[in-house]
Design an enzyme around this catalytic site. Structure first.
Site, PDB file in Angstrom:
ATOM      1  N   HIS A  52     114.569 -67.985 163.879  1.00 35.10           N
ATOM      2  CA  HIS A  52     113.519 -66.991 164.037  1.00 35.10           C
ATOM      3  C   HIS A  52     112.834 -66.766 162.684  1.00 35.10           C
ATOM      4  CE1 HIS A  52     117.065 -64.404 162.960  1.00 35.10           C
ATOM      5  NE2 HIS A  52     116.172 -63.902 162.132  1.00 35.10           N
TER       6      HIS A  52
HETATM    7  P1  TYD Z   1     120.961 -62.414 165.730  1.00 32.03           P
HETATM    8  O1  TYD Z   1     119.658 -61.919 165.198  1.00 32.03           O
HETATM    9  O2  TYD Z   1     120.970 -63.282 166.944  1.00 32.03           O
HETATM   10  O3  TYD Z   1     121.722 -63.170 164.566  1.00 32.03           O
HETATM   11  P2  TYD Z   1     121.275 -64.511 163.766  1.00 32.03           P
HETATM   12  O4  TYD Z   1     119.791 -64.485 163.670  1.00 32.03           O
HETATM   13  O5  TYD Z   1     121.938 -64.338 162.462  1.00 32.03           O
HETATM   14  O6  TYD Z   1     121.800 -65.675 164.503  1.00 32.03           O
HETATM   15  O7  TYD Z   1     121.885 -61.135 165.950  1.00 32.03           O
HETATM   16  C1  TYD Z   1     123.052 -61.164 166.747  1.00 32.03           C
HETATM   17  C2  TYD Z   1     123.145 -59.879 167.540  1.00 32.03           C
HETATM   18  O8  TYD Z   1     123.283 -58.748 166.694  1.00 32.03           O
HETATM   19  C3  TYD Z   1     121.916 -59.630 168.394  1.00 32.03           C
HETATM   20  O9  TYD Z   1     122.356 -59.134 169.638  1.00 32.03           O
HETATM   21  C4  TYD Z   1     121.153 -58.549 167.657  1.00 32.03           C
HETATM   22  C5  TYD Z   1     122.252 -57.798 166.944  1.00 32.03           C
HETATM   23  N1  TYD Z   1     121.846 -57.205 165.641  1.00 32.03           N
HETATM   24  C6  TYD Z   1     121.767 -55.821 165.517  1.00 32.03           C
HETATM   25  O10 TYD Z   1     122.010 -55.060 166.466  1.00 32.03           O
HETATM   26  N2  TYD Z   1     121.407 -55.292 164.314  1.00 32.03           N
HETATM   27  C7  TYD Z   1     121.128 -56.088 163.245  1.00 32.03           C
HETATM   28  O11 TYD Z   1     120.830 -55.566 162.148  1.00 32.03           O
HETATM   29  C8  TYD Z   1     121.212 -57.523 163.388  1.00 32.03           C
HETATM   30  C9  TYD Z   1     120.903 -58.433 162.238  1.00 32.03           C
HETATM   31  C10 TYD Z   1     121.565 -58.029 164.609  1.00 32.03           C
END
Ligand code: TYD
Length: 135
Positions: A52
């Protein structure tokens, strides 16, 4: 580490004979007020994360233990940066596509964020990112 699509930050190592100490301070060594901290650990080596970009969020990332590879794109260029050093971070600006690969089993990836969590700030479609980044 010679990043082009991210800014490198080298923290001063305040170590002595007892070991190492690194400080990250908002608006001092980190170029924004830190509103949120999270960390990623226990990632299986075959797992990739991220995929992303963000509209408004800036992030500083540092592998405080172990290593991982950050794949970055700005719409024109691509770059892979390996994070291996707990005293070195990268600052990822807005509208930068990021993927994280090749986590070592012991990797702890610390993320300092300029904004609170906001799902509407995410650009999760690579197609949408490519359009926005080429404007
Ligand atoms: P995600 O953005 O998919 O992680 P990455 O981009 O590192 O692979 O985040 C994983 C899960 O955690 C998703 O359900 C969103 C949640 N999340 C939060 O609730 N708060 C946050 O600050 C972050 C970074 C993620």
């Amino acid at each position: 580490m010679m990043a082009r699509l991210a800014k490198e930050i080298k923290f001063q190592e305040l170590g002595d004979e007892r070991g190492h100490l690194v400080v990250m301070e908002g608006k001092v060594s980190i170029p924004f007020e830190i509103k949120r901290i999270y960390y990623i650990y226990g990632t299986q080596p075959e797992v990739s994360r991220g995929f992303h970009a963000h509209r408004n969020l800036k992030q500083v990332l540092v592998a405080i233990k172990g290593s991982c590879k950050m794949h970055l794109e700005n719409g024109k260029e691509k770059e892979v940066i390996e994070l291996t050093d707990p005293s070195k971070a990268i600052l990822i600006d807005t509208l930068t596509w990021r993927e994280m690969h090749d986590f070592s089993e012991d990797c702890v990836l610390l993320c300092l964020a300029s904004e609170h969590y906001d799902e509407s700030d995410y650009i999760r479609s690579y197609e949408e990112f490519s359009k926005l980044a080429s404007l």
